[in-house]
Design an enzyme around this catalytic site. Structure first.
Site, PDB file in Angstrom:
ATOM      1  CB  THR A 193      -0.780  -0.283   1.289  1.00 29.16           C
ATOM      2  OG1 THR A 193      -0.361  -0.080   2.369  1.00 29.16           O
ATOM      3  CG2 THR A 193      -1.426  -1.265   1.621  1.00 29.16           C
ATOM      4  CD  GLU A 338      -4.743  -2.720   2.130  1.00 31.04           C
ATOM      5  OE1 GLU A 338      -5.205  -2.331   0.588  1.00 31.04           O
ATOM      6  OE2 GLU A 338      -4.616  -2.579   3.169  1.00 31.04           O
ATOM      7  CE  LYS A 447     -12.860  10.833  13.348  1.00 30.03           C
ATOM      8  NZ  LYS A 447     -11.814  10.915  13.022  1.00 30.03           N
ATOM      9  CD1 TRP A 452     -17.550  11.807  12.232  1.00 33.02           C
ATOM     10  CD2 TRP A 452     -17.403  10.120  10.931  1.00 33.02           C
ATOM     11  NE1 TRP A 452     -17.004  10.715  12.900  1.00 33.02           N
ATOM     12  CE2 TRP A 452     -16.792   9.468  12.203  1.00 33.02           C
ATOM     13  CE3 TRP A 452     -17.954   8.866   9.739  1.00 33.02           C
ATOM     14  CZ2 TRP A 452     -16.555   7.883  12.775  1.00 33.02           C
ATOM     15  CZ3 TRP A 452     -17.537   7.571  10.439  1.00 33.02           C
ATOM     16  CH2 TRP A 452     -16.581   7.467  11.729  1.00 33.02           C
TER      17      TRP A 452
HETATM   18  P1  ADP Z   1      -3.289   3.306  -0.440  1.00 32.64           P
HETATM   19  O1  ADP Z   1      -4.252   2.719   0.640  1.00 32.64           O
HETATM   20  O2  ADP Z   1      -2.012   3.181  -0.782  1.00 32.64           O
HETATM   21  O3  ADP Z   1      -3.500   4.977  -1.106  1.00 32.64           O
HETATM   22  P2  ADP Z   1      -4.752   2.203  -2.193  1.00 32.64           P
HETATM   23  O4  ADP Z   1      -4.814   2.427  -3.629  1.00 32.64           O
HETATM   24  O5  ADP Z   1      -4.670   0.526  -2.040  1.00 32.64           O
HETATM   25  O6  ADP Z   1      -3.557   2.756  -2.357  1.00 32.64           O
HETATM   26  O7  ADP Z   1      -5.668   3.422  -2.136  1.00 32.64           O
HETATM   27  C1  ADP Z   1      -7.191   2.757  -1.684  1.00 32.64           C
HETATM   28  C2  ADP Z   1      -8.188   3.798  -1.391  1.00 32.64           C
HETATM   29  O8  ADP Z   1      -8.298   4.853  -2.288  1.00 32.64           O
HETATM   30  C3  ADP Z   1      -9.807   3.934  -0.574  1.00 32.64           C
HETATM   31  O9  ADP Z   1      -9.644   2.988   0.701  1.00 32.64           O
HETATM   32  C4  ADP Z   1     -10.305   4.556  -0.429  1.00 32.64           C
HETATM   33  O10 ADP Z   1     -10.086   5.159   0.277  1.00 32.64           O
HETATM   34  C5  ADP Z   1      -9.688   5.126  -2.068  1.00 32.64           C
HETATM   35  N1  ADP Z   1     -10.470   4.839  -3.149  1.00 32.64           N
HETATM   36  C6  ADP Z   1     -10.118   3.585  -4.017  1.00 32.64           C
HETATM   37  N2  ADP Z   1     -10.925   4.371  -5.046  1.00 32.64           N
HETATM   38  C7  ADP Z   1     -11.754   4.861  -4.532  1.00 32.64           C
HETATM   39  C8  ADP Z   1     -13.545   6.037  -5.440  1.00 32.64           C
HETATM   40  N3  ADP Z   1     -13.860   5.645  -6.038  1.00 32.64           N
HETATM   41  N4  ADP Z   1     -13.557   6.807  -4.629  1.00 32.64           N
HETATM   42  C9  ADP Z   1     -13.036   7.361  -3.263  1.00 32.64           C
HETATM   43  N5  ADP Z   1     -12.271   6.746  -2.795  1.00 32.64           N
HETATM   44  C10 ADP Z   1     -11.794   5.691  -3.347  1.00 32.64           C
END
Ligand code: ADP
Length: 792
Positions: A193, A338, A447, A452
């Site tokens: 990640t 993940e 918050k 939220w």
């Molecule tokens: P990192 O966690 O390292 O930033 P990831 O690509 O795994 O990389 O990121 C996943 C996160 O990206 C998700 O948990 C979410 O918060 C955000 N995310 C992914 N797709 C979307 C989306 N379409 N809209 C909003 N948030 C998104």
């Protein structure tokens, strides 16, 4: 009883075997790092991937070893993936957009033994190799002619045996190599990640999980890929496996176009048009760049049908621009490293498809529904399931064979709940139609007063402003509400704008208490390693930022306008509720009344602290400016006590029009505020022991004396009437002699009471002084009357 079917381990080598055999001639096109467009086929990729496997074996790589790739989306990168995975080694994609120290940390943590890289990244390699004692070789994706003549490491690395030339090695190896033969649960890929919300953690995909993910993504309601498609994965292979496209494209036999190192609007547009691309996938910022490029050049899109946009929330402006100007369908998707990564997609259902486009938009903006194979649940902090009503915010949890069960080397400990669900760290709602909407990252959510505020929702709207290039919302500290949102805007090239333009643009589109407390124009909004807005960096940069209202209060000027440098602070003027829809919106959201309750609670606790910290009260901006000159008036005591009689009522008007988060800071006088118990006691104490407190007992004595004659008359009369008292005592002594005497005395004490009241504070004591006088005068009047008529 077992089924009687062949088992056939789901290993990834079978995907490229299939592509080579049944779609062998289908093209794979790359904008090479060296420059020219290079064309190859799945058959050729298969052949070279086998050679890569032999190369790995010759360099001592064994099943389970991790092999790093620090590379762009190219055909070489694809064949290397299959070469690594085919022999049971693990392909570890390294993200070059991270800082070199992070890359070194990740490669070391992953235990990489060998790294494949592009020419572009040699400076990074030079820096990290001294910190990677297990890496003896780096293979450069290029030919002999382009190998660097002079490559020097940034430090000592006696273990390092030098750079190797990819094309030379591939040419030397045989294409004869046996793949597979291992369990489908064998590790195939490792991806960390990007650490947006903490230390990077390794997600270890298995052959089976990637194989199943491939089947899932190919479905019509997911990516809907076909052999007839031409796919351009702009999303990098180092970002959650390019969302699986390097598997699903060969699995379907689609032509694939790899953008290499260039992802700017012009380069992507050129590939779209020259290669006849029908399907693409990338994060919103890439599409923003493409759309800006098309706008400025008047370019058109002729073959592209569908783009999947995910990784970050997709703004409406992008969905509309693609649909209305270029006839391209946007499918908004959500996922994470993940989750392999596809988790949900906002593909329209049959019922929604029949609605006019504008009515579909709210659903298109959501992140959508899970495909078969992915289970979702929404819970509160205690793990209780929340309703799918589109309103209840909760923790989004996910389960399935394409979801991580734990991180590499046990980082983060146990990551599944008792039911085997993984907590995504995202906050979301799920509506009645099953459409999930991410409202925030749990760590980014603002918050405010215990409730939220979704930063994503505000950003999405703000970025739709015609002058905005990028927008980000973060929470900043606030003494009363804990946090309030502020909006950061990067304007488009050559544009200028005022804060009010953006606040006006948001008016009516978000709940009023979500309205940012400030708009800050910035030259740059930092993007993280996966192209998403990096709020960690923004928060770091804004760590010394103080809200204008708080700064003004601290400076003692207490004028928002002055502190803000803005004109009339329209953002603080509460608008009237105008339409029934407004009212409905005000009552409908679950959290609005709760907000009121939460605010009342917050008020109860912190009223005293606030009295010291808040700026001048201001029912309206104009009044605010006028009153600012008299700082003594700040938060006077009386309204606090009076407010007790007017508890917060979550009527539509108050819920919508005077949301406490929004208005109270500027107009505390208009806000009913519950005094704390301590405060009430203190007020009562002040009443008796403060200045002039000695007058009260004297006045109470005067009232008692004034009542004595009446008491004597009543007791005497009743005592004589019922024979309880001797007539001489009852009438002669009590009524006739003592009562008038005491009445005259009380006239004196009453008059004294008036004097006492005047000294002790007329405002506080006049009631008791007058009472004593009035009773005495009344008694004397009765006595005179009785004597006058001569009655007994
Ligand atoms: P990192 O966690 O390292 O930033 P990831 O690509 O795994 O990389 O990121 C996943 C996160 O990206 C998700 O948990 C979410 O918060 C955000 N995310 C992914 N797709 C979307 C989306 N379409 N809209 C909003 N948030 C998104």
């Amino acid at each position: 009883m077992q089924g009687l079917m062949q088992h056939g381990a789901l290993t990834l080598d079978k995907i490229i075997d299939h592509a080579a055999q049944w779609h062998g001639g289908r093209e794979v096109v790359t904008r090479s790092v060296e420059g020219p467009i290079v064309r190859t086929t799945y058959a050729e990729i298969h052949n070279r991937a086998k050679r890569v496997s032999n190369l790995l074996l010759s360099l001592g790589i064994r099943p389970g070893d991790r092999v790093g790739t620090l590379a762009w989306n190219t055909a070489r990168h694809i064949e290397t993936w299959y070469g690594i995975m085919g022999v049971g080694a693990v392909c570890h994609t390294l993200n070059p957009r991270l800082f070199p120290e992070q890359i070194a940390w990740i490669a070391d943590h992953g235990g990489d033994k060998l790294i494949f890289t592009d020419l572009t990244f040699l400076p990074i390699i030079a820096g990290i190799i001294p910190r990677l004692p297990n890496v003896e070789h780096v293979v450069v994706f290029t030919d002999r002619d382009h190998m660097p003549a002079d490559f020097r490491l940034a430090g000592d690395a006696p273990h390092f045996k030098g750079l190797l030339c990819y094309e030379d090695l591939v040419a030397e190896q045989s294409a004869d190599c046996v793949w597979g033969g291992f369990d489908e649960g064998t590790a195939a890929g490792l991806c960390y990640t990007s650490g947006t919300t903490g230390d990077p953690k390794g997600v270890m995909y298995s052959h089976r999980s990637n194989f199943l993910h491939t089947f899932i993504t190919m479905q019509p309601d997911v990516m809907g890929l076909s052999q007839r498609d031409v796919i351009l994965p702009v999303v990098p292979m180092f970002h959650a496996n390019a969302w699986g496209v390097a598997f699903s494209a060969p699995a379907t036999g689609a032509k694939i176009v790899m953008p290499g190192a260039r992802m700017d609007g012009a380069a992507i547009h050129e590939l779209l048009e020259t290669e006849g691309v029908t399907f693409s996938a990338a994060v919103p910022t890439v599409w923003q760049m493409l759309l800006q490029h098309l706008e400025s050049t008047g370019g058109t899109i002729s073959t592209l049908k569908k783009v999947v946009i995910g990784g970050a929330a997709c703004p409406e402006s992008i969905i509309r621009a693609f649909h209305e100007k270029y006839g391209v369908e946007v499918v908004h998707a959500w996922g994470m490293t993940e989750t392999s990564p596809v988790g949900t997609l906002s593909t329209m259902t049959d019922a929604l498809e029949k609605l006019p486009y504008d009515q579909q938009m709210p659903y298109r903006l959501k992140q959508g529904r899970p495909p078969m194979g992915v289970e979702l649940k929404l819970t509160d902090d205690d793990g209780n399931a929340l309703p799918h009503d589109g309103k209840a915010f909760g923790h989004l949890k996910i389960r399935g064979p394409i979801i991580a069960a734990e991180y590499f080397r046990g980082a983060g400990g146990k990551i599944l709940d008792a039911d085997g669900f993984f907590d995504t760290g995202d906050v979301a709602t799920i509506d009645e139609m099953g459409f999930m909407q991410i409202t925030d990252r749990a760590k980014d959510v603002v918050k405010s007063g215990g409730e939220w505020i979704s930063t994503i929702e505000i950003e999405n709207i703000a970025v739709g402003h015609p002058k905005a290039a990028l927008a980000a919302v973060i929470g900043v500290p606030h003494p009363k509400w804990d946090e309030r949102p502020i909006l950061l805007v990067k304007l488009k090239e050559g544009e200028t704008a005022t804060k009010e333009e953006f606040l006006d643009f948001l008016q009516g589109k978000i709940a009023k208490w979500w309205m940012p407390d400030d708009v800050v124009f910035v030259d740059e909004i930092p993007l993280g390693a996966t192209g998403k807005i990096d709020k960690k960096v923004i928060r770091q940069r804004m760590k010394d930022y103080v809200l204008p209202t708080i700064a003004a209060a601290a400076a003692g000027t207490a004028t928002l306008a002055a502190a803000d440098g803005a004109g009339a602070p329209v953002l603080y003027a509460p608008d009237p509720v105008e339409t029934p829809e407004d009212v409905a919106e005000a009552v409908e959201p679950v959290h609005e009344p709760e907000v009121l309750a939460a605010q009342a609670e917050a008020e109860t606790v912190s009223a005293e602290a606030l009295a010291a910290s808040l700026p001048d009260p201001e029912p309206t901006p104009v009044a605010h400016i006028a009153e600012a000159a008299e700082p003594e008036d700040v938060f006077p005591h009386e309204p606090l006590v009076e407010a007790e009689a007017k508890p917060l009522e979550p009527t539509p008007e108050t819920a919508f029009d005077a949301p406490p988060v929004f208005v109270a800071e500027e107009a505390p006088l208009a806000m009913p505020i519950q005094p704390s118990k301590g405060r009430k006691a203190k007020a009562a104490k002040t009443e008796t022991s403060g200045k002039g407190g000695w007058a009260s007992p004297i006045l109470i004595g005067a009232v008692v004396i004034a009542l004595v004659p009446a008491a004597l008359i009543v007791v005497g009369a009743l005592g004589a009437r019922f024979g309880l008292l001797d007539k001489a005592i009852a009438y002669d002594l009590m009524t006739r002699d003592l009562a008038p005497l005491v009445a005259w005395l009380s006239l004196g004490t009453g008059a004294l009471g008036v004097v006492v009241a005047m000294i002790g504070g007329v405002q506080r004591h006049w009631k008791r002084a007058l009472l004593a006088l009035a009773i005495t005068i009344g008694t004397l009047a009765v006595l005179f009357l009785a004597t006058g008529v001569g009655g007994r």
